[in-house]
Design an enzyme around this catalytic site. Structure first.
Site, short mmCIF file in Angstrom:
data_model
loop_
_atom_site.label_atom_id
_atom_site.label_comp_id
_atom_site.label_asym_id
_atom_site.label_seq_id
_atom_site.Cartn_x
_atom_site.Cartn_y
_atom_site.Cartn_z
N CYS A 1 4.11 2.42 -2.10
CA CYS A 1 4.69 3.98 -1.95
C CYS A 1 4.33 4.61 -0.58
O CYS A 1 5.11 5.49 -0.17
CB CYS A 1 4.03 4.66 -2.97
SG CYS A 1 2.39 4.45 -3.49
N ASN B 1 -6.26 -1.06 -5.31
CA ASN B 1 -4.95 -1.62 -4.95
C ASN B 1 -4.88 -2.20 -3.54
O ASN B 1 -3.71 -2.58 -3.17
CB ASN B 1 -3.62 -0.54 -5.31
CG ASN B 1 -3.77 0.76 -4.86
OD1 ASN B 1 -4.58 1.29 -5.03
ND2 ASN B 1 -2.85 0.92 -3.76
#
Ligand code: PLP
Length: 380
Positions: A324, A149
């Site tokens: 995050c 990611n």
């Protein structure tokens, strides 16, 4: 607005919003209820599961609805040992995994599972030779990202599955497909892995729903106990609106997967070309052959966060490391594991595309990056 932070989340499609709106207003029955409203909701869930199973090339019974990719990953890793208490207590993952995997592995370590974290090379890849060396008789599970990611590095899944099938047929494989499903791949059931994790909000679907794919030959235990929904695998009243929203998102994403892939490939190449033409000093941290949807790029001498905020002021949204962890001001563990110079890590941003971005947006982004980099270079 130019939205280039699609690895963090994506804008829900209009079709997703309207199907969910309609479902929440008119189909709010509990799918476990025995009256008409409940039975009708249950029937619709069965239809959605059937359609998703066709998209994934698997059986409906191999799909379990969860709340997100993180829950699916937890289910694969924790649910595996709960269901197979006699399985060898060793697993293999990599240093470049998403925190959902890394933190679950840390938890498992406290419960007595031994975990090997494979290093990454400078392209963000793992070495299959080393992986094979680490496998021992107690090894039961391998958990790896399909598409990283942060960099877009792609795992050679056929190579991994072939290695496992040939040499270690008893070892199960979990694949984190959160960034690959609906972009690089649709037929998860044909990959030859035992478990896979998917998240709807990464493919223009709603937040709050994901899929845990589990091959019918692989046993897992539930994380959440209660009313016994989803054949006892995941208790909790199913949300038809979320399930319908995810089904529409998956249908639309996978309808023209190849076409979208090549379109986005052109956008990524266009951005690099524009930057080169304007003689912007950059270093591309995404390796050759990485996912076209993700570009990790450093601008030497420029602080990544300052660049992010400057681009934000122009209405261009990108990110530094993953969403995050981006508020915690830590360096990317992925780029560190790839051995990137810390100065380059501090000047790296992630630009992540979607199939609706346009060449004009890319031109504007390149122009604003050039302006910002010229202004910010070597500023303390
Ligand atoms: N795995 C990867 C590769 C991700 O990029 C993400 C989210 O960014 C997750 C897992 C977690 O997914 P979710 O946000 O649906 O919990």
């Amino acid at each position: 607005m130019i939205y280039l932070d699609n690895c963090s989340t994506t804008m829900p499609l209009d079709e997703v919003c309207s199907v969910m709106d309609q479902s929440m207003r008119h189909e709010w029955g509990n799918p476990s209820s025995l009256h008409h409203l409940g039975i009708s909701a249950e029937k619709q869930i069965i239809l959605c599961k059937k359609e998703l199973a066709e998209i994934l090339s698997c059986e409906p019974a191999e799909i379990c609805f969860t709340s997100c990719g993180t829950e699916s990953i937890n289910m694969a890793l924790k649910g595996f040992w709960d269901a197979n208490p006699r399985a060898g207590k060793h697993m293999i993952t990599s240093m470049g995994e998403h925190k959902a995997t890394l933190d679950t592995c840390r938890y498992l370590e406290k419960k007595g599972i031994e975990v090997d974290y494979l290093p990454l090379n400078d392209s963000g890849e793992i070495d299959f030779g080393l992986l094979a060396e680490k496998i021992r008789p107690q090894t039961s599970l391998i958990s790896l990202l399909h598409i990283n990611n942060e960099t877009g590095s792609m795992l050679d899944v056929p190579g991994l599955v072939q290695l496992r099938n040939r040499c270690f047929p008893n070892v199960r494989i979990h694949l984190d497909c959160v960034q690959s499903f609906g972009k690089n791949v649709s037929r998860i059931g044909r990959l030859g892995v035992d478990f896979a994790s998917i998240s709807a909000h990464k493919i223009h679907g709603p937040k709050g729903i994901g899929i845990f794919y589990h091959n019918k030959s692989a046993k897992v235990s539930p994380l959440i106990h209660g009313g016994g929904q989803q054949k006892n695998l995941r208790s909790g009243t199913e949300s038809l609106a979320l399930i319908k929203g995810m089904t529409v998102a998956a249908r639309e994403a996978c309808r023209s997967l190849d076409l979208n892939f090549w379109y986005v490939t052109a956008l990524k190449e266009q951005l690099l070309c524009e930057l080169s033409c304007m003689q912007v000093d950059y270093r591309c941290n995404s390796p050759k052959g990485s996912s076209p949807y993700i570009l990790n790029i450093s601008f030497p001498g420029v602080k990544a966060q300052t660049l992010l905020h400057t681009l934000d002021s122009f209405g261009i949204y990108v990110s530094t490391i993953s969403a995050c962890s981006s508020k915690k001001q830590i360096q990317s563990h992925v780029l560190l594991a790839m051995g990137l110079d810390p100065a380059l890590i501090g000047s790296s941003i992630r630009i992540s595309f979607n199939r609706f971005n346009t060449p004009d947006e890319i031109i504007e982004t390149a122009k604003r990056i050039k302006e910002s980099v010229d202004m910010l270079k070597y500023r303390k």
